[in-house]
Scaffold this active site. Structure first.
Site, PDB file in Angstrom:
ATOM      1  N   HIS B 135       0.825  -1.206   0.000  1.00  0.00           N
ATOM      2  CA  HIS B 135       0.000   0.000   0.000  1.00  0.00           C
ATOM      3  C   HIS B 135       0.859   1.256   0.000  1.00  0.00           C
ATOM      4  CE1 HIS B 135      -3.890  -1.950   0.654  1.00  0.00           C
ATOM      5  NE2 HIS B 135      -3.229  -2.833   1.381  1.00  0.00           N
ATOM      6  N   LYS B 340      -9.880  -1.635   3.986  1.00  0.00           N
ATOM      7  CA  LYS B 340      -9.967  -0.845   2.773  1.00  0.00           C
ATOM      8  C   LYS B 340     -10.992  -1.357   1.756  1.00  0.00           C
ATOM      9  CE  LYS B 340      -5.586  -0.894   3.340  1.00  0.00           C
ATOM     10  NZ  LYS B 340      -5.675  -0.798   4.805  1.00  0.00           N
ATOM     11  N   ILE B 426      -0.513  -6.482  14.206  1.00  0.00           N
ATOM     12  CA  ILE B 426      -0.103  -6.128  12.841  1.00  0.00           C
ATOM     13  C   ILE B 426      -1.148  -6.637  11.866  1.00  0.00           C
ATOM     14  CG2 ILE B 426       1.742  -6.170  11.137  1.00  0.00           C
ATOM     15  CD1 ILE B 426       2.587  -4.901  13.826  1.00  0.00           C
ATOM     16  N   CYS B 492       5.328 -28.494 -14.266  1.00  0.00           N
ATOM     17  CA  CYS B 492       4.021 -27.852 -14.119  1.00  0.00           C
ATOM     18  C   CYS B 492       3.681 -27.203 -15.443  1.00  0.00           C
ATOM     19  CB  CYS B 492       4.069 -26.816 -13.002  1.00  0.00           C
ATOM     20  SG  CYS B 492       2.723 -25.630 -13.036  1.00  0.00           S
TER      21      CYS B 492
END
Lengths: 443, 572
Positions: B135, B340, B426, B492
């Protein structure tokens, strides 16, 4: 090594130097076949027999495709008039292929395809031998299909170990020899799920039941009978798994009945203890390489749109087997491989664009799940096989194929048509009438 | 306690009695403790948040939910004495992005650092269950720790990701709005925050928005753009931090849970784990959702965590190119709320992440997803971009945030326990703040250790990262395959991951031993087949590397119940 597998290490010089800044250019071919399962093998052989120089590229360690892990029988009834296991069927195709001495490479993964200004294609691969490029006139896509995942059917709850697709469970059991479950629930009645219900039961696991969200099974009737009924595994229609429990390993799943719009019916929830959830909720053509070339896709088959010789709308690129549409029998996969092989070889002799005047197949979406080839070039003359699946379980319907002529090109009354069973319509000779029409009808 | 505190307490109790009958409050150190029983969890959280405004240091919310007993923390099955008798200088509890950042930061010094995590790998909780957005800092109020650490941490990421070879892009983010009225009002808010926090930003009208995001639908009429916003893979980052910490001498012990502590004279003297008792000189609490329990064990109970869950989904790479920046629509209320509101973001690996949502619930490690939440997330965000649809969903997951009732970070040395430092509470923007938090925590820890601590001269911030085929040029690929042909073998098929890369993950400084751990490091199984094709092959490679029992994510999550031919008949 008895076969003619190319030894790649030779193209890297003794001091290990490779040509940098570009793919190492390999020999040119008329046709590159991408995929070494039943479709690719048949395509390569028929292209070779039609005089084309072919190279087959396989991404796995061995040829044979998914058949390698399909140890059950029932393969080859149409093609060999015999009841074979998957590996047996594959072995016959591989032997035929090896006998032709068509070159092939294994564990080579196509990373890019480009269409060059001269009309040729360049296919780039990655393998233990480095990054290589091959030039060719035509490509046959034979990359098979893959399974839909638990996420694609929006299963919620926790995400512990023990949620496997049926094909993965099949690989564990049949190739690795490991058991992924003691007691499982199978969601979806696709053929691999039914086969695995029997396989796991035979290996000592208990299958609590097969749950199918639709009101009819997705797999072949013979598999319902031989894999479920014969082993006492219950099939629950109009029922789905809505939640998974268990933090480390699956501990239980919740199943709920659904209404005709497939929404769970409140009050029908039942929690079933199990250590695995095995999913057989559909197969999807692996169209990644078709997407690289921006080849138009049929939303009904989820594979490329093709004409009578299975050429896609990218000139020179053909598709066959399960990348074209998900077949019910390997035998049909081989048949479409042959069609694509012949078509691609003919293309190499006389390159052509996708015909502007090709007629689009018309059918009612209410009656058919899909039908193909989706296009027919009125100028074409070779016989064709039309494939279709009925949308619903119907009895006593007549299927009519018309090409604009006075007489129907094909007409047959079917005792029963069901979505899980594909129908193949052989059309011996194409004879168009005055107006270019290409349609099938169900009455 | 003086008269003022008593007055604060009685006025708070009065309001609580009126609004939340049955809830009693009392002083607990400098904090306020709530007790009682309420009928629903939302009310308990609301009550705690209300009390957080009461002027105390923090809220300890012991209000019980009626007819509910919180399940005990999940603990590893292993019991041994692998760590018994160790005397590290610093014990870091928690291997999330915070704990791993701190451990790496501490490895700059001549210190014996031990990091423990109860799971089978690092980044198993919130650090692998978030949107990976670094952010810009604009969502926080100036003057808060969340805002301050976010802005500082954001700026540090370019260098950290370069050092650790973690892909990172500053694609910027857009805060979209659908009403001009909002745009006009929010302009002042953002202008103020930009200035106060030092975050660059600009306003885009509809025409400018279309120019930068051509696939945006008519849902948005304008946007605020913050170009410092970045994207990375949070679990790759955490693993890279852990690996670099190990390279610099940190010891990481997984499947290790702290079960208790001994304290004497206001200091921790022993920390008990399922793998023996260790006697660290200092302890760092970076235990995520369980950081209040860790504080409690040390006798420093002063806050509570209320687990806030979020659910996200991932779209196929086909959808990746349709949007460039992270973006989310917000209304005025959301601009001031704790979370947010989620959005859509192109991931660093080329997929699109949609979500997360945010809801309060009492379970700290319940990562289940739900149809109603996923439907809401998709209905809210998919309409933003032309071309997004439900058919593109390849995966979905849930994560649990670890906020305090103050909705603020706790980055401080313990007031009661001399050798304890907290990196607690946090939550978002914790990922963006991690490097700055780690710097501060290291400084605080050094202070608590005291004495002269010399720098670790051999500290190397650059991780010795294994090659990533998809990031190499063609000639580099050729060269690598010539040296090690396994880098040419694709295992993969969806993500194009080679055998060499998977083997390297199993041999890294923090070796991957389970399928999910391999997936977090090199991605096999994250593509459209979700591991259907590659998981057996990855299992084979792990077996070749000496992993005897293949698990998804540690003991208990074994893939197989036995081998063919063994007796596997179920007990019933």
């Amino acid at each position: 090594m008895t076969d003619k597998q190319i030894d790649f290490t030779q193209s890297v010089s003794a001091d290990g130097a490779v040509k940098l800044n570009s793919f190492t250019a390999e020999k040119s071919y008329d046709i590159l076949v991408l995929g070494g399962g039943p479709a690719g093998l048949a395509a390569a052989v028929s292209a070779h027999e039609s005089g084309a120089a072919v190279l087959l590229i396989e991404r796995e360690r061995k040829l044979g495709g998914i058949l390698k892990q399909c140890v059950h029988d029932g393969f080859g009834l149409l093609r060999f008039k015999e009841r074979l296991t998957g590996p047996e069927y594959a072995q016959r195709e591989i032997e035929r292929f090896i006998a032709t001495e068509i070159p092939y490479v294994l564990e080579s993964f196509v990373v890019d395809i480009s269409h060059n200004a001269d009309g040729n294609y360049t296919v780039c691969t990655q393998s233990a031998a480095g990054m290589k490029s091959y030039s060719c006139k035509a490509i046959i896509l034979a990359c098979g299909c893959r399974e839909r995942t638990s996420r694609q059917v929006f299963i919620h709850g926790q995400r512990p170990a023990g949620i496997f697709s049926a094909g993965t469970a099949q690989y564990f059991v049949n190739i690795q020899g490991t058991m992924p479950t003691k007691r499982c629930v199978i969601l979806g009645s696709g053929d691999i799920g039914l086969i695995m219900a029997r396989r796991l039961t035979l290996e000592g696991a208990s299958v609590a039941g097969v749950y199918e969200i639709k009101d009819m099974p997705a797999g072949l009737s013979r598999n319902i009978s031989q894999c479920l009924n014969d082993f006492g595994v219950p099939l629950h229609l109009s029922t789905t798994v809505t939640e998974v429990f268990g933090t480390e390993r699956v501990e239980a799943v919740a199943v709920e009945k659904v209404d005709e719009r497939m929404n769970p019916i409140p009050g029908t929830r039942e929690v079933i203890e199990c250590d695995a959830l095995i999913l057989s909720v559909g197969l999807l053509p692996e169209i990644e390489l078709a997407n690289v070339l921006k080849i138009p896709i049929d939303p009904a088959t989820k594979g490329p749109l093709v004409d009578q010789s299975l050429m896609t709308q990218a000139a020179g690129v053909f598709a066959c087997g399960n990348v074209l549409h998900v077949n019910d029998l390997a035998d049909w996969v081989s048949v479409s491989g042959e069609t694509a092989g012949h078509g691609a070889a003919a293309y190499c002799r006389t390159p052509r664009a996708f015909s502007q005047s090709a007629v689009r197949l018309e059918y009612s979406k209410g009656d058919f799940l899909y039908a193909l080839p989706q296009y027919l070039d009125p100028a074409a003359s070779e016989p064709l096989t039309l494939f279709f699946r009925s949308r619903a379980d119907v009895k006593g319907k007549t299927i009519t194929l018309s090409l604009g002529g006075e007489k129907a090109a094909f007409s047959k009354k079917y005792r029963r048509l069901i979505p899980s069973e594909m129908e193949a319509v052989p059309v011996k000779a194409l004879s168009f009438g005055d107006r270019a029409q290409y349609s099938i009808e169900m009455r | 306690m003086g008269g003022i505190a008593t007055k604060k307490l009685s006025s708070l109790q009065n309001i609580l009695t009126r609004k939340y009958p049955g809830v009693e409050c009392s002083e607990f150190g400098d904090s306020i403790r709530l007790e009682g029983t309420l009928d629903d969890w939302e009310t308990i959280v609301r009550c705690g948040k209300f009390a957080a405004k009461g002027g105390f240091r923090a809220v300890i919310n012991d209000v019980k939910l009626k007819d509910f007993t919180a399940p005990p923390m999940r603990t590893p099955a292993v019991k041994d004495s692998a760590l018994h008798g160790l005397t590290p200088d610093v014990l870091v509890i928690g291997g999330g992005v915070i704990g791993c950042s701190i451990a790496r930061e501490l490895s700059r010094w001549q210190l014996k650092v031990l990091l423990v995590d109860k799971e089978d790998d690092v980044a198993m909780h919130a650090s692998s269950r978030n949107d990976g957005m670094i952010h810009p800092g604009i969502a926080s109020h100036p003057g808060t720790l969340r805002g301050e650490y976010n802005v500082r941490g954001n700026a540090m990421y370019t260098q950290i990701c370069k050092d650790l070879s973690v892909p990172f892009e500053r694609w910027g983010n857009l805060i979209l709005y659908r009403e001009h009225r909002f745009g006009a009002a929010a302009r002042f808010l953002f202008a103020y925050r930009e200035k106060a926090l030092g975050v660059p930003g600009k306003h885009l009208n509809r025409r400018q928005l279309e120019a930068v995001e051509p696939n945006i639908t008519k849902e948005a009429v304008g946007a605020f753009e913050f170009p410092s916003s970045g994207i990375l893979s949070p679990y790759k980052l955490t693993v890279a931090l852990a690996e670099n910490a190990v390279e610099n001498g940190v010891q990481i012990s997984l499947n290790t849970v702290v079960t208790g502590m001994d304290t004497e004279h206001g200091a921790i003297t022993a920390v008990h784990t399922n793998r023996g008792t260790v006697r660290p000189r200092a302890v760092v609490n970076a235990a995520g959702c369980f950081c209040d329990s860790v504080a409690d064990m040390a006798g420093d109970r002063f806050f509570s965590i209320h687990p806030r869950k979020g659910e996200c989904c991932i779209l196929d790479k086909d959808a990746g190119p349709l949007s460039q920046r992270s973006m989310g629509l917000i209304g005025l209320a959301a601009a001031f709320s704790a979370s947010k509101g989620g959005g859509i973001m192109r991931t660093i690996d080329g997929n699109v992440l949609v979500g997360p949502d945010a809801y309060e619930q009492p379970l700290r490690e319940d990562f289940s997803t739900h149809k109603d939440h996923m439907d809401m997330v998709m209905d809210k965000h998919l309409p933003l971009i032309n071309g997004f649809n439900r058919g593109q969903v390849v995966a979905y997951f849930a994560g649990v945030r670890a906020p305090t009732y103050e909705e603020e970070f706790i980055i401080e040395g313990s007031a009661r326990v001399q050798n304890l430092v907290h990196a607690a509470g946090i939550q978002s923007p914790g990922l963006a703040s991690a490097p700055a938090i780690a710097e501060e925590i290291a400084k605080l820890t050094l202070g608590r250790l005291g004495g002269k601590i010399l720098p670790n001269e051999r500290f190397n911030p650059v991780r010795n990262a294994s090659p990533v085929m998809s990031k190499l040029s063609l000639s580099q690929k050729q060269e690598l395959i010539t040296k090690n042909p396994e880098y040419g073998v694709v295992v993969c098929r969806c993500e194009g991951i080679s055998k060499g890369e998977i083997r390297a993950a199993a041999r890294s400084p923090l070796p991957a031993t389970g399928l999910d751990a391999v997936k977090r490091r090199v991605r096999p199984g994250m593509g459209r087949c979700q591991g259907g094709f590659c998981s057996p092959l990855v299992a084979e490679i792990l077996q070749e590397e000496g992993v005897e029992t293949i698990t998804k994510k540690g003991a208990g999550s074994e893939l197989f119940v036995g081998n063919l031919g063994q007796e596997v008949r179920s007990d019933d």
